[in-house]
Each structure stands twice: as C-alpha cells, then as structure tokens.
Design a protein around this motif. Structure first.
Motif, PDB file in Angstrom:
ATOM      1  N   SER A  28       0.648  -1.234  -0.024  1.00 42.95           N
ATOM      2  CA  SER A  28       0.167   0.052  -0.005  1.00 42.95           C
ATOM      3  C   SER A  28       0.983   1.096  -0.154  1.00 42.95           C
ATOM      4  CB  SER A  28      -0.934   0.120   1.171  1.00 42.95           C
ATOM      5  OG  SER A  28      -2.144  -1.070   1.181  1.00 42.95           O
ATOM      6  N   ASP A  29       1.938   1.131   0.726  1.00 45.16           N
ATOM      7  CA  ASP A  29       2.798   2.394   0.684  1.00 45.16           C
ATOM      8  C   ASP A  29       3.913   2.758  -0.536  1.00 45.16           C
ATOM      9  OD1 ASP A  29       1.825   2.529   3.242  1.00 45.16           O
ATOM     10  OD2 ASP A  29       3.710   1.909   4.427  1.00 45.16           O
ATOM     11  N   ILE A  30       3.933   1.489  -1.093  1.00 42.19           N
ATOM     12  CA  ILE A  30       5.158   1.671  -2.257  1.00 42.19           C
ATOM     13  C   ILE A  30       4.583   1.472  -3.575  1.00 42.19           C
ATOM     14  CG2 ILE A  30       6.945   1.286  -0.490  1.00 42.19           C
ATOM     15  CD1 ILE A  30       6.870  -1.685  -1.688  1.00 42.19           C
ATOM     16  N   LEU A  31       3.080   1.120  -3.876  1.00 47.14           N
ATOM     17  CA  LEU A  31       2.664   0.873  -5.259  1.00 47.14           C
ATOM     18  C   LEU A  31       1.363   1.545  -5.251  1.00 47.14           C
ATOM     19  CD1 LEU A  31       3.502  -2.973  -5.579  1.00 47.14           C
ATOM     20  CD2 LEU A  31       4.673  -1.048  -6.442  1.00 47.14           C
ATOM     21  N   THR A  32       0.735   1.665  -6.176  1.00 44.51           N
ATOM     22  CA  THR A  32      -0.659   2.452  -6.398  1.00 44.51           C
ATOM     23  C   THR A  32      -1.795   1.451  -6.147  1.00 44.51           C
ATOM     24  OG1 THR A  32      -0.505   2.223  -8.832  1.00 44.51           O
ATOM     25  CG2 THR A  32       0.393   4.278  -7.886  1.00 44.51           C
ATOM     26  N   THR A  33      -2.866   1.773  -5.708  1.00 42.41           N
ATOM     27  CA  THR A  33      -3.909   1.002  -5.595  1.00 42.41           C
ATOM     28  C   THR A  33      -4.160   0.441  -7.054  1.00 42.41           C
ATOM     29  OG1 THR A  33      -4.993   2.468  -3.904  1.00 42.41           O
ATOM     30  CG2 THR A  33      -6.436   1.228  -5.134  1.00 42.41           C
ATOM     31  N   GLY A 129      11.691  -1.431  -2.305  1.00 43.52           N
ATOM     32  CA  GLY A 129      11.013  -0.474  -1.005  1.00 43.52           C
ATOM     33  C   GLY A 129      10.317  -1.379  -0.257  1.00 43.52           C
ATOM     34  N   ASN A 130      10.139  -2.593  -0.519  1.00 49.70           N
ATOM     35  CA  ASN A 130       9.457  -3.756   0.277  1.00 49.70           C
ATOM     36  C   ASN A 130      10.429  -4.173   1.582  1.00 49.70           C
ATOM     37  OD1 ASN A 130       8.424  -6.019   1.714  1.00 49.70           O
ATOM     38  ND2 ASN A 130       8.222  -7.160  -0.280  1.00 49.70           N
ATOM     39  N   ARG A 131       9.909  -3.342   2.813  1.00 50.75           N
ATOM     40  CA  ARG A 131      10.576  -3.325   3.701  1.00 50.75           C
ATOM     41  C   ARG A 131      10.270  -4.623   4.722  1.00 50.75           C
ATOM     42  NH1 ARG A 131       8.648   1.518   3.975  1.00 50.75           N
ATOM     43  NH2 ARG A 131       7.244   1.056   5.815  1.00 50.75           N
ATOM     44  N   LYS A 132       9.380  -5.472   4.153  1.00 50.45           N
ATOM     45  CA  LYS A 132       9.079  -6.648   4.792  1.00 50.45           C
ATOM     46  C   LYS A 132       9.966  -7.827   4.105  1.00 50.45           C
ATOM     47  CE  LYS A 132       4.172  -5.411   5.696  1.00 50.45           C
ATOM     48  NZ  LYS A 132       4.218  -4.788   6.915  1.00 50.45           N
ATOM     49  N   GLY A 133       9.947  -7.819   2.951  1.00 49.73           N
ATOM     50  CA  GLY A 133      10.780  -8.988   2.204  1.00 49.73           C
ATOM     51  C   GLY A 133      11.958  -8.832   2.312  1.00 49.73           C
ATOM     52  N   ILE A 134      12.565  -7.977   2.067  1.00 60.12           N
ATOM     53  CA  ILE A 134      13.997  -7.691   1.944  1.00 60.12           C
ATOM     54  C   ILE A 134      14.830  -7.976   2.909  1.00 60.12           C
ATOM     55  CG2 ILE A 134      16.041  -5.934   1.279  1.00 60.12           C
ATOM     56  CD1 ILE A 134      14.029  -4.396  -0.719  1.00 60.12           C
ATOM     57  N   PRO A 135      14.439  -7.422   4.216  1.00 57.05           N
ATOM     58  CA  PRO A 135      15.203  -8.059   5.495  1.00 57.05           C
ATOM     59  C   PRO A 135      15.192  -9.658   5.816  1.00 57.05           C
ATOM     60  CG  PRO A 135      13.885  -6.257   5.925  1.00 57.05           C
ATOM     61  CD  PRO A 135      13.346  -6.533   4.539  1.00 57.05           C
ATOM     62  N   PHE A 136      13.806  -9.841   5.265  1.00 51.45           N
ATOM     63  CA  PHE A 136      13.937 -11.741   5.145  1.00 51.45           C
ATOM     64  C   PHE A 136      14.989 -12.197   4.436  1.00 51.45           C
ATOM     65  CE2 PHE A 136      11.713 -15.443   3.464  1.00 51.45           C
ATOM     66  CZ  PHE A 136      11.748 -16.196   4.827  1.00 51.45           C
ATOM     67  N   TYR A 137      14.699 -11.845   3.151  1.00 53.44           N
ATOM     68  CA  TYR A 137      15.633 -12.558   2.054  1.00 53.44           C
ATOM     69  C   TYR A 137      17.066 -12.372   2.417  1.00 53.44           C
ATOM     70  CZ  TYR A 137      11.445 -13.381  -0.209  1.00 53.44           C
ATOM     71  OH  TYR A 137      10.347 -13.826  -0.812  1.00 53.44           O
ATOM     72  N   GLU A 138      17.518 -11.135   2.913  1.00 52.18           N
ATOM     73  CA  GLU A 138      18.981 -10.852   3.319  1.00 52.18           C
ATOM     74  C   GLU A 138      19.063 -11.769   4.645  1.00 52.18           C
ATOM     75  OE1 GLU A 138      19.359  -6.561   3.439  1.00 52.18           O
ATOM     76  OE2 GLU A 138      19.801  -6.757   1.415  1.00 52.18           O
ATOM     77  N   ALA A 139      18.341 -11.903   5.428  1.00 49.50           N
ATOM     78  CA  ALA A 139      18.731 -12.797   6.737  1.00 49.50           C
ATOM     79  C   ALA A 139      18.658 -14.474   6.238  1.00 49.50           C
ATOM     80  CB  ALA A 139      17.558 -12.606   7.478  1.00 49.50           C
ATOM     81  N   LYS A 140      18.076 -14.569   4.769  1.00 50.47           N
ATOM     82  CA  LYS A 140      18.259 -15.996   4.181  1.00 50.47           C
ATOM     83  C   LYS A 140      19.530 -16.118   3.342  1.00 50.47           C
ATOM     84  CE  LYS A 140      15.046 -17.517   6.825  1.00 50.47           C
ATOM     85  NZ  LYS A 140      15.495 -18.205   7.886  1.00 50.47           N
ATOM     86  N   GLY A 141      20.387 -15.098   3.514  1.00 53.48           N
ATOM     87  CA  GLY A 141      21.458 -15.473   2.677  1.00 53.48           C
ATOM     88  C   GLY A 141      21.424 -14.918   1.191  1.00 53.48           C
ATOM     89  N   PHE A 142      20.208 -14.228   0.835  1.00 58.19           N
ATOM     90  CA  PHE A 142      20.209 -13.715  -0.504  1.00 58.19           C
ATOM     91  C   PHE A 142      20.923 -12.535  -0.802  1.00 58.19           C
ATOM     92  CE2 PHE A 142      16.606 -16.499  -0.499  1.00 58.19           C
ATOM     93  CZ  PHE A 142      16.471 -16.923  -1.474  1.00 58.19           C
ATOM     94  N   GLN A 143      21.620 -12.245  -1.819  1.00 59.46           N
ATOM     95  CA  GLN A 143      22.378 -10.789  -2.138  1.00 59.46           C
ATOM     96  C   GLN A 143      21.464 -10.287  -3.365  1.00 59.46           C
ATOM     97  OE1 GLN A 143      26.004 -12.768  -2.473  1.00 59.46           O
ATOM     98  NE2 GLN A 143      26.796 -11.934  -0.670  1.00 59.46           N
ATOM     99  N   PHE A 144      21.877  -8.992  -3.204  1.00 56.12           N
ATOM    100  CA  PHE A 144      21.190  -8.234  -4.384  1.00 56.12           C
ATOM    101  C   PHE A 144      22.070  -8.415  -5.514  1.00 56.12           C
ATOM    102  CE2 PHE A 144      21.706  -4.064  -6.530  1.00 56.12           C
ATOM    103  CZ  PHE A 144      20.275  -4.157  -7.036  1.00 56.12           C
ATOM    104  N   ILE A 145      21.655  -8.465  -6.523  1.00 59.86           N
ATOM    105  CA  ILE A 145      22.160  -8.493  -8.003  1.00 59.86           C
ATOM    106  C   ILE A 145      21.852  -7.576  -8.969  1.00 59.86           C
ATOM    107  CG2 ILE A 145      22.450  -9.993  -9.916  1.00 59.86           C
ATOM    108  CD1 ILE A 145      23.607 -11.364  -7.306  1.00 59.86           C
ATOM    109  N   HIS A 146      20.630  -7.259  -9.358  1.00 57.50           N
ATOM    110  CA  HIS A 146      20.355  -6.092 -10.118  1.00 57.50           C
ATOM    111  C   HIS A 146      19.019  -5.650  -9.957  1.00 57.50           C
ATOM    112  CE1 HIS A 146      18.311  -8.304 -13.337  1.00 57.50           C
ATOM    113  NE2 HIS A 146      19.126  -9.112 -12.795  1.00 57.50           N
TER     114      HIS A 146
END
Ligand SMILES: CC(C)(COP(=O)(O)OP(=O)(O)OC[C@H]1O[C@@H](n2cnc3c(N)ncnc32)[C@H](O)[C@@H]1OP(=O)(O)O)[C@@H](O)C(=O)NCCC(=O)NCCS
Length: 168
Positions: A28-33, A129-146
């Motif tokens: 809701s905060d990062i995409l439009t309705t 901007g997904n502040r719920k998903g990004i910390p979860f994936y980073e905690a699971k060892g995923f790394q940003f690629i592009h």
C-alpha cells in the motif's frame, strides 16, 4: 500445529485470501491502488489458482501452504528457470502471522524441491522498497544482484523490482 504441505483445490480460497491481504499490507505504501488491484485480479482468481495447484512441473512446482487447524497461514511457490537455477516465484503470509518462522518453513519446503530438481542457485524478485521482504531474504543469505522494471507495469508506472540470489 503448523503443517507445510502441497496445496490442493481445498486451499485455493485460503491462498487467495492470504496473498491478497498480504499484498495490501506490503505494498500500500510503495505501489498504487491501481497496480495492486490489477495484479490481484490477474493472479488470485479461483480459475487461475485451480490451474496452479494442479500443475506440478519443474518450472511451476505447485503451491506450498502452511496450514493450522485447516486454515491457510501462508503460501509460496517455486520453479526452475534454467537447468541449475531455481526461483522462488511467490511467498506471502497472513499479515497477522509474520515473524513466527512460517516464512522460513515455506521457503525451506520450496527450496528442498528446487534442490531435488538440481538447483544450485536460487533467485527471487522483491519490489524495491519492500521493507518486509528484503530483510527476510537478506537474513536467508540472498544477495542483491540487479534492479529491473517491476512485473506488469504499464505506461506511466515506474516501479522497480530487485533481483536477489543465493547459492544453494
Ligand atoms: C517476508 C515474509 C514471507 C517472511 O516470513 P516470516 O514468517 O515473517 O519470517 P520468519 O519469521 O521466518 O523470519 C526469518 C528471518 O527473517 C528475519 N526477518 C523477517 N522479517 C523481517 C523484517 N521485517 N525485518 C527484519 N528481519 C526480518 C527474521 O529476523 C528471521 O531471522 P532469523 O532466522 O535470523 O531469526 C513475511 O514477513 C511476509 O509475508 N511479508 C510480506 C510479504 C512479502 O514481502 N513477501 C515477499 C514478496 S517477494
């Protein structure tokens, strides 16, 4: 007790409910309705979900659900995108039931199947901007690629998705 299992027809309503509620809570905060409603009406219809729970192949390995007392608490699905790369296509939880380890349980179940299909690398797309998903994936060892355009954008929309991966 929470059980992780391969979804069947009886879980379709629960999958739709969890994903739709999670979409609003997450985006809701990062995409439009307009964008959120368009994606929900594309992905979470009974007819599409019926097809998706009855399809199991390397590219689309069926939905995994977390179920408690017959209620779907979370849902995810994965598949292979090349011979040795797999992808977590989707992962959503009941917004009231996050941070209890349920996301980890579903991710592990999906990942186990990808490894059985031969995956050495696992990819996921996360909306910028997904502040719920990004910390979860980073905690699971995923790394940003592009960064790339978000799925399904139309003229006038400038949403971005971040591609992450981890070695399995
Ligand atoms: C992302 C999501 C699936 C994670 O599931 P979850 O059950 O809440 O996560 P877990 O309880 O299994 O947490 C696993 C780890 O991630 C960390 N984590 C999860 N969410 C976090 C957050 N918002 N901020 C910081 N860390 C977080 C936890 O600290 C935990 O770390 P640990 O294993 O070292 O203790 C869930 O929060 C969700 O549905 N979010 C909204 C939808 C979404 O963003 N989906 C992904 C779309 S690509």
């Amino acid at each position: 007790m929470i059980t992780i299992l391969k979804a069947t027809e009886e879980h379709i309503d629960g999958i739709a409910k969890v994903c739709i509620n999670s979409y609003w809570a997450t985006y809701s905060d990062i995409l439009t309705t307009e964008y959120i409603e368009r994606l929900i009406s594309e992905f979470y219809t009974p007819s599409r979900l019926l097809k998706e729970v009855t399809t199991t192949n390397p590219e689309w390995n069926g939905w995994m659900v977390a179920v408690e007392d017959g209620k779907v608490l979370g849902a995810g699905v994965g598949g292979m995108i090349s011979e040795d790369h797999g992808e977590l296509h989707t992962l959503y939880l009941d917004p009231e039931r996050t941070k209890e380890g349920i996301g980890t349980m579903i991710l592990e179940a999906v990942t186990k199947e990808l490894i059985e299909y031969g995956a050495k690398v696992q990819w996921v797309n996360v909306t910028k901007g997904n502040r719920k998903g990004i910390p979860f994936y980073e905690a699971k060892g995923f790394q940003f690629i592009h960064e790339q355009d978000e799925y399904g954008i139309i003229e006038g929309e400038d949403f971005k998705a971040l591609r992450y991966h981890r070695l399995l």
